[in-house]
Design a protein around this motif. Structure first.
Motif, PDB file in Angstrom:
ATOM      1  N   LYS A 230       0.837  -1.200   0.000  1.00 27.47           N
ATOM      2  CA  LYS A 230       0.000   0.000   0.000  1.00 27.47           C
ATOM      3  C   LYS A 230       0.873   1.251   0.000  1.00 27.47           C
ATOM      4  O   LYS A 230       2.000   1.231   0.490  1.00 27.47           O
ATOM      5  CB  LYS A 230      -0.919  -0.002   1.219  1.00 27.47           C
ATOM      6  CG  LYS A 230      -2.043   1.044   1.155  1.00 27.47           C
ATOM      7  CD  LYS A 230      -3.008   0.883   2.312  1.00 27.47           C
ATOM      8  CE  LYS A 230      -4.126   1.935   2.247  1.00 27.47           C
ATOM      9  NZ  LYS A 230      -4.976   1.811   1.057  1.00 27.47           N
ATOM     10  N   PHE A 231       0.322   2.343  -0.538  1.00 26.92           N
ATOM     11  CA  PHE A 231       1.076   3.594  -0.625  1.00 26.92           C
ATOM     12  C   PHE A 231       1.524   4.063   0.756  1.00 26.92           C
ATOM     13  O   PHE A 231       0.870   3.818   1.771  1.00 26.92           O
ATOM     14  CB  PHE A 231       0.239   4.690  -1.297  1.00 26.92           C
ATOM     15  CG  PHE A 231      -0.810   5.314  -0.418  1.00 26.92           C
ATOM     16  CD1 PHE A 231      -0.514   6.413   0.370  1.00 26.92           C
ATOM     17  CD2 PHE A 231      -2.106   4.803  -0.384  1.00 26.92           C
ATOM     18  CE1 PHE A 231      -1.474   7.007   1.176  1.00 26.92           C
ATOM     19  CE2 PHE A 231      -3.071   5.383   0.423  1.00 26.92           C
ATOM     20  CZ  PHE A 231      -2.762   6.485   1.211  1.00 26.92           C
ATOM     21  N   ASP A 233       2.343   7.444   2.892  1.00 29.16           N
ATOM     22  CA  ASP A 233       1.950   8.846   2.828  1.00 29.16           C
ATOM     23  C   ASP A 233       3.112   9.781   3.176  1.00 29.16           C
ATOM     24  O   ASP A 233       4.069   9.405   3.856  1.00 29.16           O
ATOM     25  CB  ASP A 233       0.789   9.104   3.782  1.00 29.16           C
ATOM     26  CG  ASP A 233      -0.094  10.264   3.326  1.00 29.16           C
ATOM     27  OD1 ASP A 233       0.181  10.822   2.246  1.00 29.16           O
ATOM     28  OD2 ASP A 233      -1.053  10.592   4.051  1.00 29.16           O
ATOM     29  N   GLY A 247      -1.576  11.137   0.279  1.00 27.92           N
ATOM     30  CA  GLY A 247      -2.720  10.239   0.402  1.00 27.92           C
ATOM     31  C   GLY A 247      -4.035  10.829  -0.056  1.00 27.92           C
ATOM     32  O   GLY A 247      -4.998  10.087  -0.312  1.00 27.92           O
ATOM     33  N   VAL A 250      -4.152   9.627  -3.985  1.00 31.23           N
ATOM     34  CA  VAL A 250      -4.090   8.225  -4.426  1.00 31.23           C
ATOM     35  C   VAL A 250      -5.059   7.397  -3.578  1.00 31.23           C
ATOM     36  O   VAL A 250      -5.438   7.792  -2.475  1.00 31.23           O
ATOM     37  CB  VAL A 250      -2.661   7.648  -4.293  1.00 31.23           C
ATOM     38  CG1 VAL A 250      -1.705   8.354  -5.216  1.00 31.23           C
ATOM     39  CG2 VAL A 250      -2.171   7.726  -2.853  1.00 31.23           C
ATOM     40  N   GLY A 251      -5.453   6.239  -4.121  1.00 35.52           N
ATOM     41  CA  GLY A 251      -6.356   5.366  -3.378  1.00 35.52           C
ATOM     42  C   GLY A 251      -7.755   5.906  -3.246  1.00 35.52           C
ATOM     43  O   GLY A 251      -8.466   5.613  -2.283  1.00 35.52           O
ATOM     44  N   ASN A 252      -8.186   6.692  -4.225  1.00 32.03           N
ATOM     45  CA  ASN A 252      -9.507   7.327  -4.166  1.00 32.03           C
ATOM     46  C   ASN A 252     -10.472   6.769  -5.207  1.00 32.03           C
ATOM     47  O   ASN A 252     -11.313   7.487  -5.741  1.00 32.03           O
ATOM     48  CB  ASN A 252      -9.370   8.844  -4.361  1.00 32.03           C
ATOM     49  CG  ASN A 252      -8.602   9.485  -3.214  1.00 32.03           C
ATOM     50  OD1 ASN A 252      -8.753   9.096  -2.066  1.00 32.03           O
ATOM     51  ND2 ASN A 252      -7.770  10.466  -3.545  1.00 32.03           N
ATOM     52  N   TYR A 255      -7.288   4.429 -10.724  1.00 33.30           N
ATOM     53  CA  TYR A 255      -5.863   4.176 -10.895  1.00 33.30           C
ATOM     54  C   TYR A 255      -5.141   5.523 -10.967  1.00 33.30           C
ATOM     55  O   TYR A 255      -5.675   6.490 -11.519  1.00 33.30           O
ATOM     56  CB  TYR A 255      -5.598   3.388 -12.183  1.00 33.30           C
ATOM     57  CG  TYR A 255      -5.909   1.924 -12.074  1.00 33.30           C
ATOM     58  CD1 TYR A 255      -4.930   1.018 -11.661  1.00 33.30           C
ATOM     59  CD2 TYR A 255      -7.181   1.432 -12.361  1.00 33.30           C
ATOM     60  CE1 TYR A 255      -5.206  -0.338 -11.542  1.00 33.30           C
ATOM     61  CE2 TYR A 255      -7.479   0.081 -12.247  1.00 33.30           C
ATOM     62  CZ  TYR A 255      -6.485  -0.791 -11.835  1.00 33.30           C
ATOM     63  OH  TYR A 255      -6.773  -2.129 -11.708  1.00 33.30           O
ATOM     64  N   THR A 256      -3.942   5.590 -10.394  1.00 32.30           N
ATOM     65  CA  THR A 256      -3.180   6.842 -10.394  1.00 32.30           C
ATOM     66  C   THR A 256      -1.756   6.580 -10.856  1.00 32.30           C
ATOM     67  O   THR A 256      -1.038   5.776 -10.248  1.00 32.30           O
ATOM     68  CB  THR A 256      -3.146   7.480  -8.993  1.00 32.30           C
ATOM     69  OG1 THR A 256      -4.479   7.604  -8.492  1.00 32.30           O
ATOM     70  CG2 THR A 256      -2.494   8.852  -9.046  1.00 32.30           C
ATOM     71  N   PHE A 338      -0.549   3.187  -9.044  1.00 32.28           N
ATOM     72  CA  PHE A 338      -1.335   2.707  -7.909  1.00 32.28           C
ATOM     73  C   PHE A 338      -2.723   2.302  -8.383  1.00 32.28           C
ATOM     74  O   PHE A 338      -3.300   2.946  -9.274  1.00 32.28           O
ATOM     75  CB  PHE A 338      -1.485   3.808  -6.852  1.00 32.28           C
ATOM     76  CG  PHE A 338      -0.192   4.237  -6.213  1.00 32.28           C
ATOM     77  CD1 PHE A 338       0.280   3.600  -5.068  1.00 32.28           C
ATOM     78  CD2 PHE A 338       0.555   5.273  -6.753  1.00 32.28           C
ATOM     79  CE1 PHE A 338       1.474   3.993  -4.471  1.00 32.28           C
ATOM     80  CE2 PHE A 338       1.744   5.679  -6.158  1.00 32.28           C
ATOM     81  CZ  PHE A 338       2.201   5.035  -5.011  1.00 32.28           C
ATOM     82  N   ASP A 341      -7.296   1.313  -4.790  1.00 29.56           N
ATOM     83  CA  ASP A 341      -7.181   1.238  -3.332  1.00 29.56           C
ATOM     84  C   ASP A 341      -5.835   1.744  -2.821  1.00 29.56           C
ATOM     85  O   ASP A 341      -5.546   1.652  -1.623  1.00 29.56           O
ATOM     86  CB  ASP A 341      -7.390  -0.208  -2.864  1.00 29.56           C
ATOM     87  CG  ASP A 341      -8.797  -0.711  -3.163  1.00 29.56           C
ATOM     88  OD1 ASP A 341      -9.754   0.068  -2.953  1.00 29.56           O
ATOM     89  OD2 ASP A 341      -8.933  -1.858  -3.633  1.00 29.56           O
ATOM     90  N   GLY A 342      -5.001   2.250  -3.721  1.00 35.58           N
ATOM     91  CA  GLY A 342      -3.697   2.775  -3.315  1.00 35.58           C
ATOM     92  C   GLY A 342      -2.625   1.719  -3.199  1.00 35.58           C
ATOM     93  O   GLY A 342      -1.590   1.944  -2.559  1.00 35.58           O
TER      94      GLY A 342
END
Length: 363
Positions: A230-231, A233, A247, A250-252, A255-256, A338, A341-342
């Motif tokens: 997971k990313f 922060d 944060g 990403v995870g929003n 895909y990022t 990502f 979900d990050g």
């Protein structure tokens, strides 16, 4: 007999003193610098030990020139800097000439001449690689698989030339300050395994250096942010100057694709048209693009975003460069993809692989 003992004791003391003096021997150095940019006239320039961050001296730039003079024990890896301009060199015995407008081009002493040669060769190899990559990207009548094959061959050739350039010279200087600087540059192209293998054969001067220890830590963090993790922060500054966190971007649910970059990076400049093309193609397909600017001064952030990217997609500034450490990044540009979900899906790929990764993501 007592007189003989006294003579022996005296000779031992003399020999011991000579040995101590030899170990503590210092050599004289003279650094002659020039910087013709008139906007820096009358400003201070600083001499700093690169490994310890200790400022050793300072002086004013007058009529485009500056000088540092003193004594040094052995060699020290140093930087000369003023504001956002800096260059690395080896502080050693003799007269050293530095032009602040030419990074890593010191001249005048053995190690500095070699450092300058290595920097010139590295730049030529990199420019050849970028030129060939650009030609491959512009090829017509080739499918994606064939183009990828050409890109891979070009990178493998580039990597072999870099390794050949550094390997023997590093081994020959693996017990002095030049060896530290060479490894700082070479490590950008080494896998953690390659780095560990090479460093294990180096002298304690290299192994115990603070900068080399940081690379080992970066490699550890690289593993902690590898595919499937997971990313992590970190604090950032947005284009409008407001404080935020990585944060928040990403995870929003999308895909990022994140690019870590800087304005002075020539490879980043090469990647820019490719990214703009891909942004236009994929911006409406559940994929966000995000830039993280590193190794830049905060006051320069808005300007470079406007001039270089025209702010087509969000750009963030990492003001403390902590992301470089947390994500184990040794060189830029560096791409990380990502998932919604990050979670890290892919990382460390070059521009020609970006579309392939994006196509996998939207399937």
């Amino acid at each position: 007999m007592s007189n003989i003992k006294n003579i022996i004791y005296f000779l031992i003391i003399v020999l011991f003193t000579c040995c101590r003096n030899d170990k503590q021997q210092t050599d004289n150095y003279l650094v002659n610098g020039n910087f013709s940019d008139e906007s820096y006239q009358g400003k201070y320039v600083y001499l700093k030990d690169k490994s310890t961050d200790e400022v050793l001296d300072s002086c004013l730039i007058e009529n485009g020139i500056f000088h540092f003079e003193g004594e040094v024990k052995g060699t020290r890896l140093c930087t000369v800097f003023t504001n956002d301009i800096k260059t690395s060199f080896i502080l050693e015995k003799g007269e050293i000439n530095i032009d602040l407008s030419l990074p890593e081009r010191p001249e005048g002493t053995k190690l500095n001449n070699l450092l300058s040669y290595m920097a010139t060769q590295r730049e030529e190899i990199r420019d050849d690689f970028l030129s060939t990559s650009r030609a491959i990207w512009q090829m017509e009548d080739v499918d994606d698989e064939e183009r990828d094959s050409y890109f891979e061959e070009n990178y493998d050739y580039f990597k072999s030339r870099i390794d050949s350039l550094y390997r023997d010279t590093f081994i020959e200087n693996s017990s002095n300050s030049l060896g530290v600087q060479l490894m700082l540059k070479w490590s950008e192209y080494l896998t953690p395994t390659e780095f560990d293998e090479i460093i294990s054969k180096a002298d304690s001067t290299i192994i115990n250096n603070n900068l080399i220890a940081k690379i080992a830590e970066v490699n550890k963090n690289l593993n902690n942010t590898s595919v499937g993790k997971k990313f992590v922060d970190f604090d950032v500054i947005e284009y409008d100057g407001s404080n935020s966190t990585f944060g928040n971007f990403v995870g929003n649910g999308k895909y990022t694709l994140v690019e870590f970059w800087a304005s002075w990076c020539k490879t980043c400049e090469y990647e820019r048209p490719i990214l703009k093309h891909l942004y236009s193609k994929y911006k409406d397909k559940n994929i966000e693009f995000l830039g993280v600017v590193v190794w830049e001064e905060e006051y320069n952030f808005p300007k470079i975003c406007q001039e270089i990217t025209n702010y087509e997609w969000p750009q963030l500034l990492d003001p403390t460069d902590v992301s470089i450490k947390k994500y184990g990044i040794l060189g830029i540009p560096h791409f990380i993809l990502f998932d919604p979900d990050g979670i890290v899906v892919a990382r460390g790929f070059r521009s020609h692989k970006i579309e392939k990764e994006l196509m996998k993501a939207i399937k």
